[in-house]
Write a protein that holds these residues in place. Structure first.
Motif, PDB file in Angstrom:
ATOM      1  N   TYR A 129       0.827  -1.197   0.000  1.00  9.61           N
ATOM      2  CA  TYR A 129       0.000   0.000   0.000  1.00  9.61           C
ATOM      3  C   TYR A 129       0.874   1.264   0.000  1.00  9.61           C
ATOM      4  O   TYR A 129       0.620   2.206  -0.762  1.00  9.61           O
ATOM      5  N   LEU A 130       1.908   1.268   0.844  1.00 13.22           N
ATOM      6  CA  LEU A 130       2.813   2.422   0.886  1.00 13.22           C
ATOM      7  C   LEU A 130       3.527   2.615  -0.453  1.00 13.22           C
ATOM      8  O   LEU A 130       3.699   3.757  -0.912  1.00 13.22           O
ATOM      9  N   ALA A 131       3.917   1.519  -1.078  1.00 11.28           N
ATOM     10  CA  ALA A 131       4.580   1.604  -2.385  1.00 11.28           C
ATOM     11  C   ALA A 131       3.628   2.206  -3.412  1.00 11.28           C
ATOM     12  O   ALA A 131       4.040   3.030  -4.238  1.00 11.28           O
ATOM     13  N   LEU A 173       1.173   4.277  -2.779  1.00  7.55           N
ATOM     14  CA  LEU A 173       1.042   5.701  -2.463  1.00  7.55           C
ATOM     15  C   LEU A 173       2.237   6.488  -2.997  1.00  7.55           C
ATOM     16  O   LEU A 173       2.077   7.591  -3.529  1.00  7.55           O
ATOM     17  N   GLN A 174       3.424   5.938  -2.843  1.00  3.92           N
ATOM     18  CA  GLN A 174       4.633   6.622  -3.287  1.00  3.92           C
ATOM     19  C   GLN A 174       4.684   6.730  -4.808  1.00  3.92           C
ATOM     20  O   GLN A 174       5.237   7.690  -5.348  1.00  3.92           O
ATOM     21  N   ARG A 175       4.125   5.735  -5.494  1.00  3.08           N
ATOM     22  CA  ARG A 175       4.096   5.781  -6.964  1.00  3.08           C
ATOM     23  C   ARG A 175       2.971   6.687  -7.460  1.00  3.08           C
ATOM     24  O   ARG A 175       2.917   7.020  -8.641  1.00  3.08           O
ATOM     25  N   GLY A 176       2.067   7.070  -6.583  1.00  2.98           N
ATOM     26  CA  GLY A 176       0.930   7.874  -7.003  1.00  2.98           C
ATOM     27  C   GLY A 176      -0.141   7.041  -7.672  1.00  2.98           C
ATOM     28  O   GLY A 176      -0.891   7.539  -8.521  1.00  2.98           O
ATOM     29  N   ASP A 177      -0.227   5.774  -7.336  1.00  8.42           N
ATOM     30  CA  ASP A 177      -1.199   4.830  -7.911  1.00  8.42           C
ATOM     31  C   ASP A 177      -2.603   5.292  -7.546  1.00  8.42           C
ATOM     32  O   ASP A 177      -2.942   5.430  -6.387  1.00  8.42           O
ATOM     33  N   PRO A 178      -3.466   5.552  -8.544  1.00  7.01           N
ATOM     34  CA  PRO A 178      -4.821   6.034  -8.268  1.00  7.01           C
ATOM     35  C   PRO A 178      -5.671   5.021  -7.482  1.00  7.01           C
ATOM     36  O   PRO A 178      -6.587   5.411  -6.772  1.00  7.01           O
ATOM     37  N   LYS A 179      -5.381   3.714  -7.557  1.00  8.87           N
ATOM     38  CA  LYS A 179      -6.158   2.697  -6.821  1.00  8.87           C
ATOM     39  C   LYS A 179      -6.029   2.930  -5.302  1.00  8.87           C
ATOM     40  O   LYS A 179      -6.960   2.658  -4.561  1.00  8.87           O
ATOM     41  N   SER A 180      -4.883   3.434  -4.871  1.00  8.00           N
ATOM     42  CA  SER A 180      -4.643   3.565  -3.447  1.00  8.00           C
ATOM     43  C   SER A 180      -5.383   4.757  -2.848  1.00  8.00           C
ATOM     44  O   SER A 180      -5.451   4.901  -1.655  1.00  8.00           O
ATOM     45  N   LYS A 181      -5.975   5.606  -3.668  1.00 12.30           N
ATOM     46  CA  LYS A 181      -6.666   6.797  -3.155  1.00 12.30           C
ATOM     47  C   LYS A 181      -8.156   6.567  -3.004  1.00 12.30           C
ATOM     48  O   LYS A 181      -8.875   7.486  -2.663  1.00 12.30           O
ATOM     49  N   GLN A 182      -8.616   5.376  -3.221  1.00 14.61           N
ATOM     50  CA  GLN A 182     -10.058   5.098  -3.111  1.00 14.61           C
ATOM     51  C   GLN A 182     -10.494   4.997  -1.691  1.00 14.61           C
ATOM     52  O   GLN A 182      -9.917   4.635  -0.791  1.00 14.61           O
TER      53      GLN A 182
END
Length: 115
Positions: A102-104, A106-115
């Motif tokens: 999850y942290l990785a 967030l650091q990549r700016g993955d849009p899935k992690s912002k849901q």
């Protein structure tokens, strides 16, 4: 209320810092009750009570030699605790792996992690 559950007795015995210090000393080798009492600012009777708790939990063994009582560390109850903890290790490892992923994201700016 006294418990007969061995694991509860071991955890109860380990809950006290004086008893943990006694076990730490016994990890170096056999010691008399007097030697175990020496570093603690309490009566010999008080230390003896701590030793009885450790003995009831199966963490120490005692033997008498004339007028002296000697204690030794018994490791098998600690192995039981290790077994109990190992049952949760997979849970902890899995959750930490998920958290790292999850942290990785967030650091990549993955849009899935912002849901």
């Amino acid at each position: 209320m006294a418990t007969t559950d061995p694991l509860s007795q071991v955890f109860g015995a380990l809950a006290d810092p004086t008893r943990r210090a006694i076990l730490a000393r016994l990890s170096l080798g056999e010691a008399s009750v007097g030697e175990l009492a020496k570093p603690h600012e309490m009566s010999l009777a008080a230390v003896s009570k701590h030793i009885k708790v450790l003995e009831s939990a199966g963490l120490i063994g005692r033997k008498k030699d004339a007028q002296f009582s000697y204690c030794t560390l018994v490791a098998s109850p600690l192995k039981d605790i290790q077994g109990w903890l190992d049952a949760y290790r997979k849970f902890w490892d899995d959750n930490l792996d998920q958290f790292e992923a999850y942290l990785a994201e967030l650091q990549r700016g993955d849009p899935k992690s912002k849901q």
